[in-house]
Scaffold this motif. Structure first.
Motif, PDB file in Angstrom:
ATOM      1  N   ASP A  26       0.761  -0.885  -0.055  1.00  0.00           N
ATOM      2  CA  ASP A  26      -0.281   0.209  -0.049  1.00  0.00           C
ATOM      3  C   ASP A  26       0.060   1.481   0.118  1.00  0.00           C
ATOM      4  O   ASP A  26       0.719   1.915  -0.267  1.00  0.00           O
ATOM      5  N   ARG A  27       2.632   1.076   0.669  1.00  0.00           N
ATOM      6  CA  ARG A  27       2.948   2.071   0.382  1.00  0.00           C
ATOM      7  C   ARG A  27       3.737   1.937  -0.732  1.00  0.00           C
ATOM      8  O   ARG A  27       5.175   2.627  -0.282  1.00  0.00           O
ATOM      9  N   ARG A  28       4.045   1.045  -1.041  1.00  0.00           N
ATOM     10  CA  ARG A  28       4.794   0.954  -2.797  1.00  0.00           C
ATOM     11  C   ARG A  28       6.199   0.571  -2.103  1.00  0.00           C
ATOM     12  O   ARG A  28       7.268   0.676  -2.631  1.00  0.00           O
ATOM     13  N   ASN A  29       6.043  -0.299  -1.000  1.00  0.00           N
ATOM     14  CA  ASN A  29       7.217  -0.684   0.181  1.00  0.00           C
ATOM     15  C   ASN A  29       8.432   0.768   0.119  1.00  0.00           C
ATOM     16  O   ASN A  29       9.522   0.093   0.364  1.00  0.00           O
ATOM     17  N   ALA A  30       7.989   1.247   0.223  1.00  0.00           N
ATOM     18  CA  ALA A  30       8.326   2.862   1.197  1.00  0.00           C
ATOM     19  C   ALA A  30       9.564   2.523   2.500  1.00  0.00           C
ATOM     20  O   ALA A  30       9.068   1.958   3.354  1.00  0.00           O
ATOM     21  N   HIS A  67      12.897   5.715  -0.143  1.00  0.00           N
ATOM     22  CA  HIS A  67      12.719   6.212   1.356  1.00  0.00           C
ATOM     23  C   HIS A  67      11.064   6.574   1.546  1.00  0.00           C
ATOM     24  O   HIS A  67      10.793   7.377   1.334  1.00  0.00           O
ATOM     25  N   ASP A  68      10.381   6.366   2.962  1.00  0.00           N
ATOM     26  CA  ASP A  68       9.301   7.194   3.073  1.00  0.00           C
ATOM     27  C   ASP A  68       9.430   7.954   3.436  1.00  0.00           C
ATOM     28  O   ASP A  68       9.210   8.367   5.387  1.00  0.00           O
ATOM     29  N   PHE A  69       9.167   8.959   3.161  1.00  0.00           N
ATOM     30  CA  PHE A  69       9.658  10.677   3.797  1.00  0.00           C
ATOM     31  C   PHE A  69       7.875  11.301   4.676  1.00  0.00           C
ATOM     32  O   PHE A  69       8.848  11.691   6.197  1.00  0.00           O
ATOM     33  N   ARG A  74      11.889  14.964   9.711  1.00  0.00           N
ATOM     34  CA  ARG A  74      12.492  15.784   8.562  1.00  0.00           C
ATOM     35  C   ARG A  74      14.001  16.560   8.973  1.00  0.00           C
ATOM     36  O   ARG A  74      14.451  17.027   9.977  1.00  0.00           O
ATOM     37  N   VAL A  75      14.812  15.285   8.694  1.00  0.00           N
ATOM     38  CA  VAL A  75      16.484  15.350   8.162  1.00  0.00           C
ATOM     39  C   VAL A  75      17.040  15.462   6.741  1.00  0.00           C
ATOM     40  O   VAL A  75      16.604  14.629   6.089  1.00  0.00           O
ATOM     41  N   THR A  76      17.641  16.096   7.163  1.00  0.00           N
ATOM     42  CA  THR A  76      18.756  16.401   5.554  1.00  0.00           C
ATOM     43  C   THR A  76      20.221  16.159   6.065  1.00  0.00           C
ATOM     44  O   THR A  76      20.199  15.521   6.533  1.00  0.00           O
ATOM     45  N   CYS A  77      20.753  15.079   4.573  1.00  0.00           N
ATOM     46  CA  CYS A  77      21.440  14.927   4.195  1.00  0.00           C
ATOM     47  C   CYS A  77      22.681  16.260   5.026  1.00  0.00           C
ATOM     48  O   CYS A  77      23.926  15.894   5.410  1.00  0.00           O
TER      49      CYS A  77
END
Length: 100
Positions: A26-30, A67-69, A74-77
């Protein structure tokens, strides 16, 4: 290998092979945090058996959307400046699997 219950991952033994199937069609295996934790735990459990191989599969129309954002903090590289620090457990897990 004893059967472990996971919400987002199915694990089955097929002869000398352990089959790990992502089960979030249902979440496209994110990969949410919980899903990734279950994958890591299932790979670790499989690596502790006498299995000679592990096959990773997925239910649904796609293998994984990535990744299921929406379910992640909320973390960025730019937060750490080094993307490899964001997944140390994954790196350690895959290094352990190289014993085959």
């Amino acid at each position: 290998m004893t059967a472990l219950e996971y919400q987002h991952v199915l694990v089955a033994r097929d002869g000398d092979t352990v089959r790990i199937t992502m089960n979030r069609p249902d979440r496209r295996n994110a990969l949410s945090g919980e899903h990734l934790a279950e994958l890591l735990a299932s790979f670790q459990a499989a690596g502790e058996t006498d299995a000679t191989g592990i096959v990773l599969g997925a239910r649904g129309p796609v293998f994984s959307a990535g990744h299921d954002f929406p379910t992640s903090p909320r973390v960025t590289c730019s937060a750490c400046g080094n993307c490899s620090r964001c997944a140390p457990n994954s790196c350690r897990l895959f290094n352990r699997c190289r014993r085959w």
